[in-house]
Design a protein around this motif. Structure first.
Motif, PDB file in Angstrom:
ATOM      1  N   THR A  52       0.837  -1.216   0.000  1.00  0.00           N
ATOM      2  CA  THR A  52       0.000   0.000   0.000  1.00  0.00           C
ATOM      3  C   THR A  52       0.866   1.258   0.000  1.00  0.00           C
ATOM      4  OG1 THR A  52      -1.697  -1.187   1.237  1.00  0.00           O
ATOM      5  CG2 THR A  52      -1.832   1.202   1.280  1.00  0.00           C
ATOM      6  N   GLU A  85       2.993   8.954  -6.506  1.00  0.00           N
ATOM      7  CA  GLU A  85       3.502  10.284  -6.171  1.00  0.00           C
ATOM      8  C   GLU A  85       4.746  10.606  -7.006  1.00  0.00           C
ATOM      9  OE1 GLU A  85       3.902  10.509  -1.974  1.00  0.00           O
ATOM     10  OE2 GLU A  85       3.284  12.610  -1.949  1.00  0.00           O
ATOM     11  N   ARG A 119       4.532  11.827 -10.642  1.00  0.00           N
ATOM     12  CA  ARG A 119       4.127  13.204 -10.878  1.00  0.00           C
ATOM     13  C   ARG A 119       5.307  14.172 -10.833  1.00  0.00           C
ATOM     14  NH1 ARG A 119      -1.259  13.314 -10.365  1.00  0.00           N
ATOM     15  NH2 ARG A 119      -1.304  15.555 -10.066  1.00  0.00           N
ATOM     16  N   SER A 155       6.068  17.642   4.891  1.00  0.00           N
ATOM     17  CA  SER A 155       4.690  17.999   4.539  1.00  0.00           C
ATOM     18  C   SER A 155       3.679  17.320   5.472  1.00  0.00           C
ATOM     19  CB  SER A 155       4.391  17.577   3.101  1.00  0.00           C
ATOM     20  OG  SER A 155       4.384  16.172   3.006  1.00  0.00           O
ATOM     21  N   ARG A 156       4.170  16.500   6.372  1.00  0.00           N
ATOM     22  CA  ARG A 156       3.370  15.798   7.392  1.00  0.00           C
ATOM     23  C   ARG A 156       2.411  14.765   6.816  1.00  0.00           C
ATOM     24  NH1 ARG A 156       1.903  20.631  11.631  1.00  0.00           N
ATOM     25  NH2 ARG A 156       3.963  21.533  11.697  1.00  0.00           N
ATOM     26  N   THR A 157       2.601  14.395   5.569  1.00  0.00           N
ATOM     27  CA  THR A 157       1.741  13.344   5.020  1.00  0.00           C
ATOM     28  C   THR A 157       2.094  11.983   5.638  1.00  0.00           C
ATOM     29  OG1 THR A 157       3.226  13.263   3.122  1.00  0.00           O
ATOM     30  CG2 THR A 157       1.163  14.405   2.791  1.00  0.00           C
ATOM     31  N   ARG A 188      -1.087   4.709  12.109  1.00  0.00           N
ATOM     32  CA  ARG A 188      -1.689   3.370  12.008  1.00  0.00           C
ATOM     33  C   ARG A 188      -0.730   2.348  12.640  1.00  0.00           C
ATOM     34  NH1 ARG A 188      -6.752   4.274  11.253  1.00  0.00           N
ATOM     35  NH2 ARG A 188      -7.211   5.689   9.557  1.00  0.00           N
ATOM     36  N   TYR A 244      -2.904  16.070   6.523  1.00  0.00           N
ATOM     37  CA  TYR A 244      -2.157  16.229   5.281  1.00  0.00           C
ATOM     38  C   TYR A 244      -2.162  14.906   4.531  1.00  0.00           C
ATOM     39  CZ  TYR A 244      -0.384  20.450   7.495  1.00  0.00           C
ATOM     40  OH  TYR A 244      -0.287  21.661   8.119  1.00  0.00           O
ATOM     41  N   PHE A 245      -2.660  14.949   3.327  1.00  0.00           N
ATOM     42  CA  PHE A 245      -2.634  13.776   2.452  1.00  0.00           C
ATOM     43  C   PHE A 245      -2.101  14.244   1.105  1.00  0.00           C
ATOM     44  CE2 PHE A 245      -6.312  13.319   5.313  1.00  0.00           C
ATOM     45  CZ  PHE A 245      -5.884  12.214   6.018  1.00  0.00           C
ATOM     46  N   PRO A 246      -1.539  13.317   0.312  1.00  0.00           N
ATOM     47  CA  PRO A 246      -1.064  13.747  -1.001  1.00  0.00           C
ATOM     48  C   PRO A 246      -2.197  14.424  -1.782  1.00  0.00           C
ATOM     49  CG  PRO A 246      -0.278  11.549  -0.511  1.00  0.00           C
ATOM     50  CD  PRO A 246      -1.250  11.908   0.572  1.00  0.00           C
ATOM     51  N   PHE A 270      -2.838  14.928  -4.807  1.00  0.00           N
ATOM     52  CA  PHE A 270      -3.360  14.345  -6.053  1.00  0.00           C
ATOM     53  C   PHE A 270      -4.385  13.248  -5.777  1.00  0.00           C
ATOM     54  CE2 PHE A 270       0.203  11.629  -4.935  1.00  0.00           C
ATOM     55  CZ  PHE A 270      -0.269  10.365  -5.203  1.00  0.00           C
ATOM     56  N   MET A 271      -4.451  12.782  -4.528  1.00  0.00           N
ATOM     57  CA  MET A 271      -5.375  11.673  -4.217  1.00  0.00           C
ATOM     58  C   MET A 271      -6.789  12.201  -3.977  1.00  0.00           C
ATOM     59  SD  MET A 271      -3.001   9.416  -1.657  1.00  0.00           S
ATOM     60  CE  MET A 271      -3.824   7.842  -1.699  1.00  0.00           C
ATOM     61  N   GLU A 275      -9.497   7.451  -2.599  1.00  0.00           N
ATOM     62  CA  GLU A 275      -8.157   6.827  -2.618  1.00  0.00           C
ATOM     63  C   GLU A 275      -7.485   6.898  -1.248  1.00  0.00           C
ATOM     64  OE1 GLU A 275      -6.632   7.443  -7.215  1.00  0.00           O
ATOM     65  OE2 GLU A 275      -6.648   9.175  -5.877  1.00  0.00           O
ATOM     66  N   MET A 326      -6.483   3.623   0.872  1.00  0.00           N
ATOM     67  CA  MET A 326      -5.117   3.424   1.370  1.00  0.00           C
ATOM     68  C   MET A 326      -5.134   3.112   2.870  1.00  0.00           C
ATOM     69  SD  MET A 326      -2.219   6.356   1.652  1.00  0.00           S
ATOM     70  CE  MET A 326      -0.935   6.218   2.866  1.00  0.00           C
ATOM     71  N   HIS A 327      -5.918   3.897   3.622  1.00  0.00           N
ATOM     72  CA  HIS A 327      -5.936   3.673   5.071  1.00  0.00           C
ATOM     73  C   HIS A 327      -6.657   2.376   5.427  1.00  0.00           C
ATOM     74  CE1 HIS A 327      -3.889   7.147   6.807  1.00  0.00           C
ATOM     75  NE2 HIS A 327      -4.184   7.688   5.650  1.00  0.00           N
TER      76      HIS A 327
END
Lengths: 257, 313
Positions: free
Chosen positions: A8, A16, A19, A82-84, A91, B101-103, B105-106, B110, B114-115
């Motif tokens: 995943t 990512e 892009r 970016s804290r993503t 999790r 914060y998530f990408p 483009f998603m 999505e 993912m989660h």
């Protein structure tokens, strides 16, 4: 190790990466460079094929190395900045699985790019040789292994220092690794200062032996490579990469975010 | 691992347990800063727990330690009696960061997929749960739009939706209504109330004190890394202290008369008089004699905002 979590994270990293404009530029330039070798029609066919192989394999190695460094050194620092990374790491995900997932994404990106470049190169080669060159395809597979190893090294550096510094260090490894057996070995033998010898020896043993992945000369001159050697180089790539990833996982597991 | 389940003082099993937790940040030049200082926290299961404090009080540091992002310098943190240092402990937790914060483009779909995969949900269960949380957060219509095209409020909803996935036993929400419009805030309060009714624990860090006052069963106020108050909101707020009398104006002569009753007026343009219940009629008498208009007389306990200002000062 949780394969589904690794997959995943790898998938998202891959999407990512696709892009990134730098990746697209490298891809286009490399394909253009390979295609341009067909313009050298003033040589006879045999020489032209040799030049095509020589220039194209060099271009693939160079672009693959730059691509691996560019993608690997920025991936994790960018996510942390970016804290993503926070929702993912909140999790029940092991830090080591996160590292493996990111690495998988980087390898998939390299595989796609090198696959596209390889298709163009092998296609052009097939036109000239009137057959699919399996030896060159195999050689490209080993360039891919080298790129994957370099990506692991780049990712490891990115956990310790800034992306700029880790890119510089990775480039240093990429260049020195290519000349390890030749120049570095000679430098150790000719060194008369004990401290310098020890430093050179440390660099020699720590650096990956990237030179052993290159079969360019053998491929150009159609020399068969022993399968035992191929197996040894592949095993070396797996062990070295595995070691670097294990150290990276240990470093990231201890890291506070 | 202990055999017995740890419980709070009122014998409820605990969702979160912090024992003497301290976190020191190293600063340049051999200096350090204690962000959390000997924190003891018992969050019983099934309650909505408010976690309050001014900026820099140590809330985010505590949340980061609960999620294993930071290690405590001292002490121990446990979630459902499992150590927070173990990644498996987080399987019970849904977390909404202050700004999710998530990408970009998603799409919401999505992000949730993912989660759901990270949670290890089976495909059929995954799709059901995604539909359900999209419904709850009113994102169904925007499920396929890239996040870059969603408003800030809708991006916050994506964060809430991912936190709800997997039906976590504990929800850690850091400023959940940040960026939401009044309707979104109302929906968020409904979601929290629903979580409580389903027996889940909600750990809520927020600066919106009215929200905390309405929603929380228990609260803890942090100041400079230390707990300065804890208990039910009604216990943290001071009981009825004063009567407030609001008038149209206070002239110098009225202020002088009030001073004779022992009431001090600090600010010259103040129109609210605070006095004890026994002083109501004498004060009204003074105002009547001076011809001042009486606007309101009210009594009540301290608001949570007032309590917060008192405790966090």
């Amino acid at each position: 190790m949780h394969l589904r979590q690794i997959w995943t994270i790898g998938k998202v990293t891959f999407k990512e990466n696709l892009r990134k404009q730098l990746l697209q530029v490298i891809l286009i330039l490399t394909i253009a460079a390979i295609a341009s070798t067909t313009l050298l029609s003033f040589f006879d066919m045999g020489v032209q094929v040799k030049i095509l192989k020589d220039l194209s394999l060099a271009a693939i190695l160079f672009s693959g190395g730059i691509l691996a460094i560019a993608v690997s050194v920025g991936s994790i620092p960018a996510e942390l900045q970016s804290r993503t990374a926070y929702p993912t790491l909140s999790r029940a995900v092991r830090r080591s699985d996160y590292i493996l997932g990111k690495y998988l994404g980087i390898c998939l990106t390299s595989l796609l790019c090198m696959g596209l470049i390889g298709l163009v190169f092998l296609g052009i080669l097939a036109v000239y040789e009137h057959q699919f060159d399996t030896a060159v395809a195999l050689g490209m597979g080993y360039v891919f292994l080298e790129v994957c190893l370099l990506a692991a090294v780049g990712m490891f550096f990115s956990l310790l220092v800034s992306p700029m510094v880790s890119a510089t260090l990775s480039l240093f490894v990429f260049i020195l690794g290519q000349m390890k057996i030749g120049y570095l070995h000679a430098a150790i033998e000719n060194s008369h200062v004990p401290v310098a010898t020890q430093v050179l020896q440390a660099v020699y043993y720590l650096l990956p032996n990237l030179d052993s992945f290159s079969f360019k000369d053998a491929l150009i001159h159609n020399i068969a490579i022993p399968s035992s050697y191929l197996a040894l180089v592949a095993a070396y790539a797996v062990v070295y990469t595995g070691f670097v990833l294990a150290v990276s996982s240990a470093v990231f597991s201890r890291r506070e975010i | 691992m202990t055999d017995s389940v740890h419980t709070s003082s009122n014998n409820l099993p605990l969702a979160i347990e912090c024992r003497n937790v301290t976190r020191v940040y190293r600063l340049p030049r051999n200096q350090s800063r204690k962000a959390v200082d000997s924190l003891n926290l018992d969050v019983p299961q099934g309650v909505v727990f408010g976690f309050l404090g001014a900026n820099g009080a140590g809330k985010t540091t505590t949340i980061k330690m609960l999620l294993g992002f930071l290690r405590p310098t001292g002490g121990e943190l446990r979630i459902f009696d499992e150590p927070c240092s173990e990644h498996t402990t987080r399987r019970h937790v849904g977390y909404l960061p202050e700004q999710p914060y998530f990408p970009a483009f998603m799409s919401p779909q999505e992000v949730l997929r993912m989660h759901a995969d990270l949670l290890g949900l089976r495909p059929s269960e995954r799709d059901d749960q995604i539909d359900s949380v999209l419904e709850i957060t009113h994102l169904s219509q925007n499920r396929n739009l890239p996040l870059s095209r969603l408003s800030k409020g809708n991006q916050q909803r994506v964060g809430i939706a991912q936190a709800l996935l997997g039906r976590p036993r504990l929800l850690i929400l850091d400023e959940p209504t940040s960026g939401l419009d009044p309707l979104g805030r109302h929906e968020m309060r409904q979601i929290i109330a629903r979580m409580r009714s389903e027996g889940r624990t909600v750990f809520l860090s927020s600066h919106v004190l009215s929200e905390i006052d309405t929603l929380c069963d228990q609260i803890t106020v942090l100041n400079k890394g230390r707990v300065v108050a804890c208990g039910k909101p009604s216990e943290v707020k001071q009981p009825e202290t004063a009567v407030r009398i609001v008038t149209s104006s206070l002239t110098a002569s009225i202020i002088e008369d009030l001073q004779t009753l022992g009431i001090e007026i600090d600010e010259p343009f103040q129109t609210t008089i605070e006095c004890s219940a026994e002083q109501i009629y004498p004060v009204i008498g003074v105002l009547e004699r001076a011809g001042a208009q009486l606007l309101s007389v009210s009594s009540g306990s301290e608001t949570l905002e007032e309590a917060f200002l008192r405790l966090a000062a």
